[in-house]
Enzyme design. Structure first.
Site, PDB file in Angstrom:
ATOM      1  N   GLU A 113       0.844  -1.198   0.045  1.00  0.00           N
ATOM      2  CA  GLU A 113       0.110  -0.230   0.038  1.00  0.00           C
ATOM      3  C   GLU A 113       0.825   1.368  -0.058  1.00  0.00           C
ATOM      4  OE1 GLU A 113      -4.094  -1.637   2.271  1.00  0.00           O
ATOM      5  OE2 GLU A 113      -2.419  -0.668   3.606  1.00  0.00           O
ATOM      6  N   CYS A 118       6.203  -4.899  15.868  1.00  0.00           N
ATOM      7  CA  CYS A 118       5.540  -4.052  17.031  1.00  0.00           C
ATOM      8  C   CYS A 118       4.279  -4.229  17.309  1.00  0.00           C
ATOM      9  CB  CYS A 118       5.859  -2.436  16.357  1.00  0.00           C
ATOM     10  SG  CYS A 118       7.571  -2.141  15.797  1.00  0.00           S
ATOM     11  N   GLY A 174       6.727  -2.179   6.252  1.00  0.00           N
ATOM     12  CA  GLY A 174       8.090  -2.812   6.233  1.00  0.00           C
ATOM     13  C   GLY A 174       9.004  -1.631   6.820  1.00  0.00           C
ATOM     14  N   CYS A 222       6.050  -7.103   7.084  1.00  0.00           N
ATOM     15  CA  CYS A 222       6.868  -6.531   8.036  1.00  0.00           C
ATOM     16  C   CYS A 222       7.420  -7.532   8.705  1.00  0.00           C
ATOM     17  CB  CYS A 222       6.388  -5.435   8.586  1.00  0.00           C
ATOM     18  SG  CYS A 222       7.597  -4.649   9.664  1.00  0.00           S
ATOM     19  N   CYS A 274       3.312   8.531   1.475  1.00  0.00           N
ATOM     20  CA  CYS A 274       3.869   7.416   2.424  1.00  0.00           C
ATOM     21  C   CYS A 274       4.147   6.342   1.636  1.00  0.00           C
ATOM     22  CB  CYS A 274       3.041   7.257   3.649  1.00  0.00           C
ATOM     23  SG  CYS A 274       3.405   6.143   4.891  1.00  0.00           S
ATOM     24  N   CYS A 319      -1.242   5.994  10.403  1.00  0.00           N
ATOM     25  CA  CYS A 319      -0.220   5.533  10.984  1.00  0.00           C
ATOM     26  C   CYS A 319      -0.332   4.301  11.797  1.00  0.00           C
ATOM     27  CB  CYS A 319       0.546   6.464  12.075  1.00  0.00           C
ATOM     28  SG  CYS A 319       2.190   5.850  12.342  1.00  0.00           S
TER      29      CYS A 319
END
Length: 402
Positions: free
Chosen positions: A123, A147, A198, A143, A136, A374
């Site tokens: 994306e 997190c 990523g 990824c 972005c 985000c």
């Protein structure tokens, strides 16, 4: 390029292969020119049979048409003889990512779900503001960092994106915004942040090569001062990023104690806070005019206390860092283990940092309604299919009409 001997292990679901995975060749055998430098285009033309002098001239012309004018067909290249267009078309292609879905938020944010020729989804998001427009960009499919506050981090790493796939996101956005040919004044897309899916520093070579094309004055011509690379703290690669790419640095910090950062940014168990901040202090080119941005997602009762704000100030002062702190209200996603800090708590946290003389703006969430904010990027392969969404929309429309 890293070798098997010096490739660092990566925490997460999938360890990297010893050498970068090659992109799957096109089924029609043609070479995609997007992502190639002038020299690489020249070499490709020579391999296809052009004599060296002509290949050098044609490479310069093609480079200009690709990256400055945004051409998508050889027929548009008016300074190349028409008789040569079929020869080029037979052997080469000017690619763009396949758009699976394009969404526009109520706040004007645009998100594209893109698909590679080998069927991998990723994306890109464009965020318009009054005085700038920021794209972005993703660097990997999936990824590997896990997190715990990040929806993208719940995905498995599939593969690195190629330089062509990375720069292709920028070119696709330029297509959508009608911003060809490249020009420094009056364009909507003014800034790029490597903050999509990523970890950019785990795909260093391809990210570097793509950004060099973006920064080329004869091509996309975006200043390095308008590009920011974000890392979760891949310490051994940070100096190379400063030296070989030279763009602005952002660091996903999100906590100021080992216990909390170990939990929410597992990479901290490998490269701790002190080691990370020392790498920031050593980052080439960082100064008060080019401050390092520290991203800090605000998680209720996890990392948002007054004590943690004071500790953040202490750490930044200890390492004498030219710093700006971006406070990011947590963007919820289904199954997330955290809540968003209250607006009052975020404001108090920000005030403590501001009072110490360090900029600490609170980022306004953008594109939440299309999962473009985000930490929300996650490919449609793990969401509802487009067909399912279309069917649900049709059913809802039918019910409304009944």
């Amino acid at each position: 390029m890293q070798t098997a001997a010096n490739l660092m292990p990566i925490p997460g679901h999938v360890d990297p292969v010893p050498v970068p995975r090659a992109a799957a060749p096109r089924s029609d055998g043609r070479v995609d020119l997007i992502g190639l430098t002038r020299d690489e285009i020249r070499a490709a033309l020579e391999s296809a049979g052009l004599e060296p002098k002509q290949a050098k001239l044609r490479a310069k012309q093609i480079f200009h048409w690709l990256y400055n004018r945004g051409a998508t067909e050889f027929a548009q290249m008016t300074d190349i003889a028409k008789a040569q267009h079929p020869w080029l078309t037979e052997r080469f292609v000017i690619g763009r990512p396949e758009v699976v879905e394009a969404q526009v938020s109520t706040d004007g944010t645009r998100k594209w779900l893109l698909r590679s020729p080998d069927g991998q989804d990723y994306e890109a998001v464009f965020i318009p503001d009054a005085d700038r427009g920021t794209l972005c960009v993703s660097s990997q499919v999936g990824c590997t960092l896990n997190c715990t506050f990040c929806h993208t981090g719940t995905m498995r790493l599939v593969r690195n994106l190629t330089a062509g796939e990375i720069v292709g996101q920028v070119m696709l956005a330029r297509d959508a915004l009608g911003e060809w040919p490249s020009q420094p004044e009056g364009r909507m897309l003014t800034n790029i942040v490597m903050m999509g899916m990523g970890e950019p520093l785990y795909n260093f070579d391809h990210v570097r090569d793509a950004l060099k094309l973006v920064m080329d004055g004869d091509g996309l011509a975006l200043s390095k001062r308008r590009i920011t690379l974000s890392t979760s703290g891949v310490v051994p690669m940070m100096a190379r990023a400063g030296e070989e790419i030279g763009v602005n640095l952002a660091v996903s910090l999100h906590a100021v104690t080992k216990e909390v950062r170990d939990e929410i940014v597992p990479l901290n168990r490998k490269y701790g806070i002190e080691e990370l901040l020392q790498a920031c202090a050593d980052y080439p080119g960082a100064n008060n005019a080019r401050r390092i941005t520290f991203e800090y997602v605000m998680l209720k009762d996890k990392n948002d206390s007054d004590e943690e704000a004071h500790e953040l100030v202490r750490l930044l002062r200890k390492y004498r860092l030219p710093a700006k702190v971006n406070l990011i209200p947590f963007n919820p996603w289904p199954g997330a283990p955290y809540d968003t800090s209250t607006p009052e708590r975020v404001r108090r946290f920000s005030d403590i940092i501001f009072e110490a003389g360090i900029s600490a703006p609170v980022r306004t969430p953008r594109g939440r309604d299309i999962d473009a904010a985000c930490g929300q990027l996650k490919t449609a392969a793990e969401k509802k299919s487009r067909a399912e969404r279309d069917r649900e929309a049709a059913e809802a429309a039918a019910q409304a009409a009944a």
